[in-house]
Design an enzyme around this catalytic site. Structure first.
Site, PDB file in Angstrom:
ATOM      1  N   LEU A 157       0.837  -1.206   0.000  1.00  0.00           N
ATOM      2  CA  LEU A 157       0.000   0.000   0.000  1.00  0.00           C
ATOM      3  C   LEU A 157       0.871   1.255   0.000  1.00  0.00           C
ATOM      4  O   LEU A 157       0.693   2.149  -0.810  1.00  0.00           O
ATOM      5  CB  LEU A 157      -0.927   0.005   1.222  1.00  0.00           C
ATOM      6  CG  LEU A 157      -1.753   1.281   1.443  1.00  0.00           C
ATOM      7  CD1 LEU A 157      -2.761   1.476   0.307  1.00  0.00           C
ATOM      8  CD2 LEU A 157      -2.477   1.229   2.791  1.00  0.00           C
ATOM      9  N   ASN A 161       6.137   8.735  -1.079  1.00  0.00           N
ATOM     10  CA  ASN A 161       5.544  10.032  -0.746  1.00  0.00           C
ATOM     11  C   ASN A 161       4.098   9.931  -0.269  1.00  0.00           C
ATOM     12  O   ASN A 161       3.425  10.945  -0.115  1.00  0.00           O
ATOM     13  CB  ASN A 161       5.623  10.965  -1.968  1.00  0.00           C
ATOM     14  CG  ASN A 161       7.052  11.302  -2.337  1.00  0.00           C
ATOM     15  OD1 ASN A 161       7.857  11.648  -1.477  1.00  0.00           O
ATOM     16  ND2 ASN A 161       7.373  11.187  -3.626  1.00  0.00           N
ATOM     17  N   SER A 164       0.723   8.011   5.232  1.00  0.00           N
ATOM     18  CA  SER A 164      -0.643   8.096   5.748  1.00  0.00           C
ATOM     19  C   SER A 164      -1.608   8.600   4.674  1.00  0.00           C
ATOM     20  O   SER A 164      -2.809   8.336   4.746  1.00  0.00           O
ATOM     21  CB  SER A 164      -0.684   9.037   6.959  1.00  0.00           C
ATOM     22  OG  SER A 164       0.173   8.569   7.984  1.00  0.00           O
ATOM     23  N   GLY A 371      19.837  -0.454  33.902  1.00  0.00           N
ATOM     24  CA  GLY A 371      20.955   0.476  33.985  1.00  0.00           C
ATOM     25  C   GLY A 371      21.910   0.297  32.822  1.00  0.00           C
ATOM     26  O   GLY A 371      21.493   0.098  31.676  1.00  0.00           O
ATOM     27  N   GLU A 395       1.390   0.318  10.080  1.00  0.00           N
ATOM     28  CA  GLU A 395      -0.072   0.126   9.955  1.00  0.00           C
ATOM     29  C   GLU A 395      -0.853   1.292  10.556  1.00  0.00           C
ATOM     30  O   GLU A 395      -1.899   1.113  11.162  1.00  0.00           O
ATOM     31  CB  GLU A 395      -0.500  -1.221  10.548  1.00  0.00           C
ATOM     32  CG  GLU A 395       0.117  -2.384   9.801  1.00  0.00           C
ATOM     33  CD  GLU A 395      -0.593  -3.694  10.026  1.00  0.00           C
ATOM     34  OE1 GLU A 395      -1.814  -3.700  10.202  1.00  0.00           O
ATOM     35  OE2 GLU A 395       0.104  -4.717  10.020  1.00  0.00           O
ATOM     36  N   SER A 398       0.586   6.515  15.506  1.00  0.00           N
ATOM     37  CA  SER A 398      -0.253   6.823  16.670  1.00  0.00           C
ATOM     38  C   SER A 398      -1.161   8.010  16.382  1.00  0.00           C
ATOM     39  O   SER A 398      -2.315   8.059  16.829  1.00  0.00           O
ATOM     40  CB  SER A 398       0.622   7.115  17.893  1.00  0.00           C
ATOM     41  OG  SER A 398       1.265   5.943  18.352  1.00  0.00           O
TER      42      SER A 398
END
Length: 412
Positions: A157, A161, A164, A371, A395, A398
Protein backbone atom coordinates in the site's frame (compact mmCIF):
# COMPACT_ATOMS: atom_id res chain seq x y z
CA UNK A 1 -26.95 -5.65 26.67
CA UNK A 2 -30.64 -4.61 26.74
CA UNK A 3 -32.27 -4.32 30.18
CA UNK A 4 -36.01 -3.74 30.42
CA UNK A 5 -37.32 -1.93 33.46
CA UNK A 6 -40.52 -0.25 34.61
CA UNK A 7 -40.13 3.46 33.83
CA UNK A 8 -42.17 4.31 36.97
CA UNK A 9 -39.46 2.76 39.13
CA UNK A 10 -36.71 5.15 38.00
CA UNK A 11 -37.37 7.88 40.57
CA UNK A 12 -34.82 6.71 43.08
CA UNK A 13 -32.34 5.24 40.64
CA UNK A 14 -28.95 6.91 40.39
CA UNK A 15 -28.57 6.41 36.64
CA UNK A 16 -25.16 6.18 35.08
CA UNK A 17 -24.59 9.00 32.61
CA UNK A 18 -23.95 6.47 29.86
CA UNK A 19 -27.48 5.03 30.07
CA UNK A 20 -29.98 6.34 27.57
CA UNK A 21 -33.68 6.11 28.32
CA UNK A 22 -35.66 5.11 25.26
CA UNK A 23 -39.31 4.63 26.25
CA UNK A 24 -39.13 1.64 28.61
CA UNK A 25 -35.70 0.43 27.46
CA UNK A 26 -32.29 1.31 28.83
CA UNK A 27 -29.41 0.62 26.46
CA UNK A 28 -26.45 -0.39 28.58
CA UNK A 29 -23.10 -0.47 26.79
CA UNK A 30 -21.36 -3.53 28.15
CA UNK A 31 -18.54 -5.73 26.95
CA UNK A 32 -19.61 -9.38 27.12
CA UNK A 33 -16.31 -11.24 27.16
CA UNK A 34 -15.07 -14.45 28.67
CA UNK A 35 -11.68 -13.65 30.16
CA UNK A 36 -10.72 -17.26 30.82
CA UNK A 37 -8.29 -18.62 28.24
CA UNK A 38 -9.77 -21.37 26.10
CA UNK A 39 -8.06 -24.70 25.57
CA UNK A 40 -7.27 -23.83 21.95
CA UNK A 41 -5.70 -20.48 22.93
CA UNK A 42 -3.57 -22.20 25.59
CA UNK A 43 -2.51 -24.83 23.06
CA UNK A 44 -1.49 -22.23 20.47
CA UNK A 45 0.33 -20.19 23.11
CA UNK A 46 2.28 -23.24 24.31
CA UNK A 47 3.15 -24.26 20.73
CA UNK A 48 4.51 -20.83 19.85
CA UNK A 49 6.37 -20.49 23.15
CA UNK A 50 8.09 -23.84 22.61
CA UNK A 51 8.96 -23.05 18.98
CA UNK A 52 10.31 -19.61 19.85
CA UNK A 53 12.49 -20.94 22.67
CA UNK A 54 13.98 -23.69 20.50
CA UNK A 55 14.23 -22.15 17.06
CA UNK A 56 14.14 -18.37 17.43
CA UNK A 57 15.75 -17.35 20.72
CA UNK A 58 19.20 -18.90 19.97
CA UNK A 59 19.40 -16.89 16.72
CA UNK A 60 17.84 -13.57 17.72
CA UNK A 61 20.97 -11.45 17.89
CA UNK A 62 22.64 -13.16 14.92
CA UNK A 63 19.65 -12.36 12.72
CA UNK A 64 19.43 -8.86 14.16
CA UNK A 65 23.08 -8.00 13.57
CA UNK A 66 23.12 -9.33 10.01
CA UNK A 67 19.55 -8.24 9.14
CA UNK A 68 18.94 -11.80 8.00
CA UNK A 69 15.34 -12.68 7.21
CA UNK A 70 15.14 -16.38 8.20
CA UNK A 71 12.95 -17.81 5.46
CA UNK A 72 13.57 -21.39 6.60
CA UNK A 73 12.25 -20.51 10.06
CA UNK A 74 9.17 -18.93 8.51
CA UNK A 75 8.54 -22.09 6.50
CA UNK A 76 8.86 -24.16 9.69
CA UNK A 77 6.27 -21.90 11.28
CA UNK A 78 4.03 -22.59 8.32
CA UNK A 79 4.36 -26.33 8.90
CA UNK A 80 3.04 -25.75 12.43
CA UNK A 81 0.05 -23.83 11.09
CA UNK A 82 1.26 -20.44 12.32
CA UNK A 83 1.13 -18.75 8.90
CA UNK A 84 -2.54 -19.47 8.33
CA UNK A 85 -3.94 -19.18 11.85
CA UNK A 86 -7.31 -17.68 10.87
CA UNK A 87 -7.48 -19.34 7.43
CA UNK A 88 -10.24 -22.00 7.32
CA UNK A 89 -9.07 -25.60 7.16
CA UNK A 90 -10.66 -26.04 3.74
CA UNK A 91 -7.95 -23.72 2.38
CA UNK A 92 -5.13 -25.39 4.30
CA UNK A 93 -5.23 -23.14 7.35
CA UNK A 94 -5.55 -23.78 11.08
CA UNK A 95 -9.12 -22.50 11.27
CA UNK A 96 -8.69 -20.57 14.52
CA UNK A 97 -10.03 -17.16 15.50
CA UNK A 98 -8.45 -13.90 16.59
CA UNK A 99 -7.99 -14.91 20.23
CA UNK A 100 -5.62 -17.67 19.13
CA UNK A 101 -4.01 -15.29 16.64
CA UNK A 102 -3.35 -12.65 19.30
CA UNK A 103 -1.83 -15.26 21.63
CA UNK A 104 0.48 -16.52 18.87
CA UNK A 105 1.77 -13.07 17.89
CA UNK A 106 2.20 -12.08 21.54
CA UNK A 107 4.24 -15.15 22.45
CA UNK A 108 6.53 -14.79 19.44
CA UNK A 109 7.05 -11.07 20.09
CA UNK A 110 8.15 -11.76 23.68
CA UNK A 111 11.18 -13.50 22.20
CA UNK A 112 11.68 -11.61 18.92
CA UNK A 113 9.67 -8.68 17.65
CA UNK A 114 11.08 -9.14 14.14
CA UNK A 115 9.70 -12.65 13.67
CA UNK A 116 6.46 -11.56 15.32
CA UNK A 117 6.18 -8.72 12.80
CA UNK A 118 6.80 -10.96 9.79
CA UNK A 119 4.31 -13.47 11.16
CA UNK A 120 1.71 -10.70 11.63
CA UNK A 121 2.21 -9.14 8.19
CA UNK A 122 1.99 -12.50 6.44
CA UNK A 123 -1.18 -13.51 8.29
CA UNK A 124 -3.21 -10.33 8.51
CA UNK A 125 -2.20 -8.37 5.41
CA UNK A 126 -1.44 -10.51 2.35
CA UNK A 127 -3.20 -13.69 3.46
CA UNK A 128 -5.97 -11.75 5.19
CA UNK A 129 -6.71 -9.66 2.11
CA UNK A 130 -7.06 -12.69 -0.16
CA UNK A 131 -9.17 -14.47 2.46
CA UNK A 132 -11.48 -11.47 2.91
CA UNK A 133 -11.92 -10.35 -0.69
CA UNK A 134 -10.78 -13.15 -2.98
CA UNK A 135 -13.26 -15.27 -4.91
CA UNK A 136 -13.37 -19.03 -4.45
CA UNK A 137 -10.92 -19.71 -7.28
CA UNK A 138 -8.43 -17.16 -5.91
CA UNK A 139 -8.66 -18.52 -2.37
CA UNK A 140 -8.03 -22.08 -3.55
CA UNK A 141 -5.11 -20.94 -5.68
CA UNK A 142 -3.14 -18.87 -3.17
CA UNK A 143 -4.29 -19.53 0.40
CA UNK A 144 -2.99 -23.13 0.74
CA UNK A 145 0.51 -22.04 -0.32
CA UNK A 146 0.46 -19.08 2.07
CA UNK A 147 -1.02 -20.98 5.01
CA UNK A 148 1.52 -23.79 4.69
CA UNK A 149 4.51 -21.46 4.49
CA UNK A 150 5.40 -22.72 1.01
CA UNK A 151 4.95 -19.12 -0.09
CA UNK A 152 5.70 -15.96 1.89
CA UNK A 153 3.26 -13.07 1.45
CA UNK A 154 3.73 -9.31 1.04
CA UNK A 155 1.23 -6.43 0.96
CA UNK A 156 1.83 -3.19 -0.92
CA UNK A 157 0.00 0.00 0.00
CA UNK A 158 2.64 2.51 1.13
CA UNK A 159 4.75 4.56 -1.27
CA UNK A 160 7.71 6.90 -0.78
CA UNK A 161 5.54 10.03 -0.75
CA UNK A 162 2.23 8.54 0.37
CA UNK A 163 2.49 7.10 3.85
CA UNK A 164 -0.64 8.10 5.75
CA UNK A 165 -1.91 9.92 2.63
CA UNK A 166 -2.60 6.71 0.72
CA UNK A 167 -5.12 8.16 -1.76
CA UNK A 168 -2.33 10.15 -3.45
CA UNK A 169 -0.58 6.97 -4.57
CA UNK A 170 1.36 7.22 -7.82
CA UNK A 171 1.51 3.49 -8.60
CA UNK A 172 -0.98 3.07 -11.45
CA UNK A 173 -2.60 0.20 -13.33
CA UNK A 174 -4.04 0.64 -16.82
CA UNK A 175 -6.33 -1.80 -18.61
CA UNK A 176 -4.95 -3.46 -21.73
CA UNK A 177 -7.33 -6.08 -23.10
CA UNK A 178 -7.75 -8.81 -20.52
CA UNK A 179 -4.65 -7.64 -18.62
CA UNK A 180 -3.67 -4.73 -16.40
CA UNK A 181 -0.28 -3.03 -16.72
CA UNK A 182 1.17 -1.80 -13.42
CA UNK A 183 3.82 0.91 -13.14
CA UNK A 184 5.24 2.45 -9.96
CA UNK A 185 6.80 1.40 -6.71
CA UNK A 186 5.87 0.54 -3.13
CA UNK A 187 8.00 1.30 -0.09
CA UNK A 188 8.38 -0.06 3.45
CA UNK A 189 6.99 -3.42 2.38
CA UNK A 190 7.46 -6.39 4.70
CA UNK A 191 8.92 -9.20 2.54
CA UNK A 192 9.24 -6.82 -0.41
CA UNK A 193 12.14 -8.86 -1.80
CA UNK A 194 11.54 -12.37 -0.45
CA UNK A 195 7.76 -12.54 -0.75
CA UNK A 196 6.53 -15.08 -3.28
CA UNK A 197 3.24 -13.27 -3.81
CA UNK A 198 2.01 -9.77 -3.05
CA UNK A 199 -1.31 -8.02 -2.80
CA UNK A 200 -0.68 -4.66 -4.46
CA UNK A 201 -2.88 -1.56 -4.34
CA UNK A 202 -2.68 0.53 -7.52
CA UNK A 203 -4.57 3.55 -8.78
CA UNK A 204 -7.04 2.67 -11.56
CA UNK A 205 -9.06 5.90 -11.40
CA UNK A 206 -8.65 9.57 -10.60
CA UNK A 207 -6.25 10.90 -7.99
CA UNK A 208 -7.90 11.27 -4.54
CA UNK A 209 -10.88 9.15 -5.59
CA UNK A 210 -11.49 6.60 -2.84
CA UNK A 211 -13.10 4.39 -5.50
CA UNK A 212 -10.19 4.79 -7.88
CA UNK A 213 -7.85 2.19 -6.37
CA UNK A 214 -7.84 -1.55 -7.09
CA UNK A 215 -6.17 -4.55 -5.41
CA UNK A 216 -4.16 -7.02 -7.50
CA UNK A 217 -2.42 -10.28 -6.62
CA UNK A 218 1.03 -10.37 -8.23
CA UNK A 219 3.28 -13.42 -8.11
CA UNK A 220 7.07 -13.21 -7.86
CA UNK A 221 8.59 -13.99 -11.25
CA UNK A 222 6.02 -11.95 -13.16
CA UNK A 223 7.96 -9.91 -15.76
CA UNK A 224 8.31 -6.30 -14.62
CA UNK A 225 7.97 -7.10 -10.90
CA UNK A 226 11.10 -7.00 -8.73
CA UNK A 227 12.35 -6.15 -5.28
CA UNK A 228 14.25 -2.93 -4.68
CA UNK A 229 16.21 -1.34 -1.86
CA UNK A 230 16.24 -3.15 1.48
CA UNK A 231 15.94 -0.74 4.42
CA UNK A 232 18.64 -0.59 7.12
CA UNK A 233 16.46 -0.24 10.20
CA UNK A 234 16.79 0.74 13.85
CA UNK A 235 14.86 -2.32 15.03
CA UNK A 236 12.85 -5.26 13.69
CA UNK A 237 15.97 -5.93 11.66
CA UNK A 238 15.30 -9.61 10.94
CA UNK A 239 11.97 -8.73 9.36
CA UNK A 240 12.70 -7.77 5.79
CA UNK A 241 11.50 -4.31 4.75
CA UNK A 242 12.06 -3.31 1.13
CA UNK A 243 10.79 -1.66 -2.04
CA UNK A 244 8.66 -3.39 -4.63
CA UNK A 245 9.12 -2.06 -8.17
CA UNK A 246 6.71 -2.45 -11.10
CA UNK A 247 7.79 -1.65 -14.64
CA UNK A 248 5.16 -2.50 -17.26
CA UNK A 249 4.13 -5.44 -15.07
CA UNK A 250 1.25 -7.27 -16.76
CA UNK A 251 -1.27 -9.13 -14.61
CA UNK A 252 -4.36 -10.93 -15.83
CA UNK A 253 -7.78 -9.57 -14.89
CA UNK A 254 -8.35 -12.79 -12.93
CA UNK A 255 -5.81 -11.45 -10.43
CA UNK A 256 -8.01 -8.54 -9.40
CA UNK A 257 -9.34 -8.92 -5.84
CA UNK A 258 -12.98 -7.93 -5.59
CA UNK A 259 -14.34 -5.18 -7.79
CA UNK A 260 -12.40 -2.59 -9.76
CA UNK A 261 -12.11 0.55 -7.64
CA UNK A 262 -12.75 -1.15 -4.28
CA UNK A 263 -9.09 -1.46 -3.32
CA UNK A 264 -8.88 1.50 -0.95
CA UNK A 265 -12.04 0.47 0.91
CA UNK A 266 -10.69 -3.09 1.15
CA UNK A 267 -7.34 -1.84 2.44
CA UNK A 268 -8.98 0.16 5.25
CA UNK A 269 -10.87 -2.96 6.35
CA UNK A 270 -7.69 -5.04 6.23
CA UNK A 271 -5.91 -2.44 8.36
CA UNK A 272 -8.71 -2.69 10.94
CA UNK A 273 -7.76 -6.33 11.50
CA UNK A 274 -4.07 -5.68 11.00
CA UNK A 275 -4.07 -3.19 13.85
CA UNK A 276 -5.13 -5.96 16.20
CA UNK A 277 -2.03 -7.88 15.20
CA UNK A 278 0.18 -4.83 15.86
CA UNK A 279 -1.50 -4.42 19.24
CA UNK A 280 -0.65 -8.06 19.97
CA UNK A 281 2.90 -7.51 18.73
CA UNK A 282 3.23 -4.46 20.99
CA UNK A 283 1.81 -6.40 23.90
CA UNK A 284 4.32 -9.21 23.43
CA UNK A 285 7.29 -6.82 23.30
CA UNK A 286 6.02 -5.00 26.40
CA UNK A 287 5.60 -8.28 28.27
CA UNK A 288 9.04 -9.48 27.19
CA UNK A 289 10.63 -6.28 28.49
CA UNK A 290 8.59 -6.35 31.69
CA UNK A 291 9.33 -9.99 32.49
CA UNK A 292 13.05 -9.44 31.92
CA UNK A 293 12.96 -6.36 34.18
CA UNK A 294 11.17 -8.21 37.01
CA UNK A 295 13.68 -11.06 36.87
CA UNK A 296 16.65 -8.70 36.81
CA UNK A 297 15.27 -6.54 39.64
CA UNK A 298 15.00 -9.60 41.89
CA UNK A 299 18.55 -10.74 41.10
CA UNK A 300 20.50 -7.49 40.88
CA UNK A 301 21.79 -6.27 44.26
CA UNK A 302 22.82 -2.76 45.26
CA UNK A 303 23.40 -1.42 48.75
CA UNK A 304 23.16 -4.94 50.14
CA UNK A 305 19.73 -5.89 48.77
CA UNK A 306 17.89 -6.66 45.52
CA UNK A 307 16.96 -3.50 43.66
CA UNK A 308 13.37 -4.77 43.55
CA UNK A 309 13.18 -3.76 47.24
CA UNK A 310 13.61 -0.10 46.34
CA UNK A 311 10.39 1.83 45.88
CA UNK A 312 11.70 3.61 42.79
CA UNK A 313 12.05 0.26 41.01
CA UNK A 314 8.86 -1.20 42.46
CA UNK A 315 6.84 1.77 41.23
CA UNK A 316 8.26 1.43 37.73
CA UNK A 317 7.26 -2.24 37.66
CA UNK A 318 3.81 -1.37 39.03
CA UNK A 319 3.23 1.13 36.23
CA UNK A 320 4.44 -1.34 33.62
CA UNK A 321 2.21 -4.14 34.93
CA UNK A 322 -0.86 -1.88 35.05
CA UNK A 323 -0.35 -0.48 31.56
CA UNK A 324 0.23 -3.94 30.11
CA UNK A 325 -2.96 -5.21 31.74
CA UNK A 326 -4.97 -2.34 30.25
CA UNK A 327 -3.40 -2.83 26.80
CA UNK A 328 -4.20 -6.54 26.94
CA UNK A 329 -7.86 -5.90 27.77
CA UNK A 330 -8.22 -3.51 24.83
CA UNK A 331 -6.53 -5.99 22.51
CA UNK A 332 -8.74 -8.85 23.65
CA UNK A 333 -11.84 -6.69 23.23
CA UNK A 334 -10.82 -5.92 19.65
CA UNK A 335 -10.13 -9.61 18.97
CA UNK A 336 -13.51 -10.55 20.45
CA UNK A 337 -15.31 -8.04 18.22
CA UNK A 338 -13.42 -9.32 15.19
CA UNK A 339 -14.38 -12.91 15.98
CA UNK A 340 -18.04 -11.88 16.22
CA UNK A 341 -17.95 -10.03 12.92
CA UNK A 342 -18.75 -6.71 14.59
CA UNK A 343 -17.35 -3.26 13.81
CA UNK A 344 -13.78 -3.12 15.03
CA UNK A 345 -12.46 0.14 13.58
CA UNK A 346 -12.60 2.21 16.77
CA UNK A 347 -11.55 -0.44 19.29
CA UNK A 348 -8.88 -1.82 16.96
CA UNK A 349 -7.39 1.66 16.63
CA UNK A 350 -7.58 2.14 20.40
CA UNK A 351 -5.84 -1.17 21.03
CA UNK A 352 -3.11 -0.49 18.48
CA UNK A 353 -2.55 3.07 19.69
CA UNK A 354 -2.48 2.31 23.40
CA UNK A 355 -0.59 -0.99 23.23
CA UNK A 356 2.12 0.44 20.97
CA UNK A 357 2.68 3.45 23.23
CA UNK A 358 2.73 1.18 26.29
CA UNK A 359 5.30 -1.01 24.56
CA UNK A 360 7.61 1.98 24.15
CA UNK A 361 7.12 3.03 27.77
CA UNK A 362 7.74 -0.46 29.13
CA UNK A 363 10.83 -1.03 27.00
CA UNK A 364 12.21 2.34 28.07
CA UNK A 365 11.65 1.60 31.76
CA UNK A 366 13.12 -1.88 31.39
CA UNK A 367 16.35 -0.40 30.03
CA UNK A 368 16.39 2.06 32.93
CA UNK A 369 15.96 -0.75 35.47
CA UNK A 370 18.83 -2.66 33.89
CA UNK A 371 20.95 0.48 33.99
CA UNK A 372 24.21 0.22 32.04
CA UNK A 373 23.58 -3.45 31.29
CA UNK A 374 20.33 -2.49 29.58
CA UNK A 375 22.33 -0.45 27.10
CA UNK A 376 24.29 -3.48 25.94
CA UNK A 377 23.34 -6.26 23.54
CA UNK A 378 24.02 -8.86 26.22
CA UNK A 379 20.49 -8.49 27.59
CA UNK A 380 17.18 -8.66 25.68
CA UNK A 381 15.77 -5.28 26.75
CA UNK A 382 18.12 -3.44 24.39
CA UNK A 383 16.47 -5.16 21.43
CA UNK A 384 12.96 -4.70 22.84
CA UNK A 385 13.79 -0.99 23.11
CA UNK A 386 14.76 -0.79 19.43
CA UNK A 387 11.96 -3.01 18.16
CA UNK A 388 9.03 -1.40 19.95
CA UNK A 389 9.15 1.98 18.22
CA UNK A 390 8.05 0.51 14.91
CA UNK A 391 4.74 -0.44 16.53
CA UNK A 392 3.82 3.26 16.90
CA UNK A 393 4.46 3.81 13.18
CA UNK A 394 3.52 0.72 11.13
CA UNK A 395 -0.07 0.13 9.96
CA UNK A 396 -0.94 3.70 10.86
CA UNK A 397 0.99 6.01 13.18
CA UNK A 398 -0.25 6.82 16.67
CA UNK A 399 -1.44 10.14 15.28
CA UNK A 400 -3.50 8.40 12.59
CA UNK A 401 -4.99 6.10 15.24
CA UNK A 402 -6.13 9.14 17.24
CA UNK A 403 -7.66 10.55 14.07
CA UNK A 404 -9.55 7.28 13.47
CA UNK A 405 -10.72 7.15 17.09
CA UNK A 406 -11.83 10.79 17.22
CA UNK A 407 -13.78 10.50 13.97
CA UNK A 408 -15.56 7.42 15.28
CA UNK A 409 -16.55 8.94 18.61
CA UNK A 410 -17.67 12.25 17.07
CA UNK A 411 -19.68 10.94 14.13
CA UNK A 412 -23.45 10.99 14.41
Amino acid sequence: MIVKINPNSTKNLNLNAELRLKSDIFVVPKIMMNFSESESVSMVRATVRDFAEKHVKPNVMKWDESQEFPISTMRAMGELGLLGIVVPQEYGGSGFGYMEYVAAIEEMAKVCGSIGLSMAAHNSLCTGHILSFGNEEQKKKWLPKLASGEWIGAWGLTEANTGSDAMRMQCVAKKDGDHWVINGSKNWITHGISGNVAVVLARTGDLLDSHGITAFVVERGTPGFKGGKKENKLGMRASETAEMIFEDCRVHESQVLGNIGDGFIQAMKILDGGRISIAALSLGIAKGAYEAAVKYAKEREQFGQPIANFQAIGFKLADMATQIEAAELLTLEAADLKNKGKAVTKVGAMAKYYASEVSVKCANEAVQIFGGYGYTKDFPVEKHYRDCKLCTIGEGTSEIQKLVISRNILKA
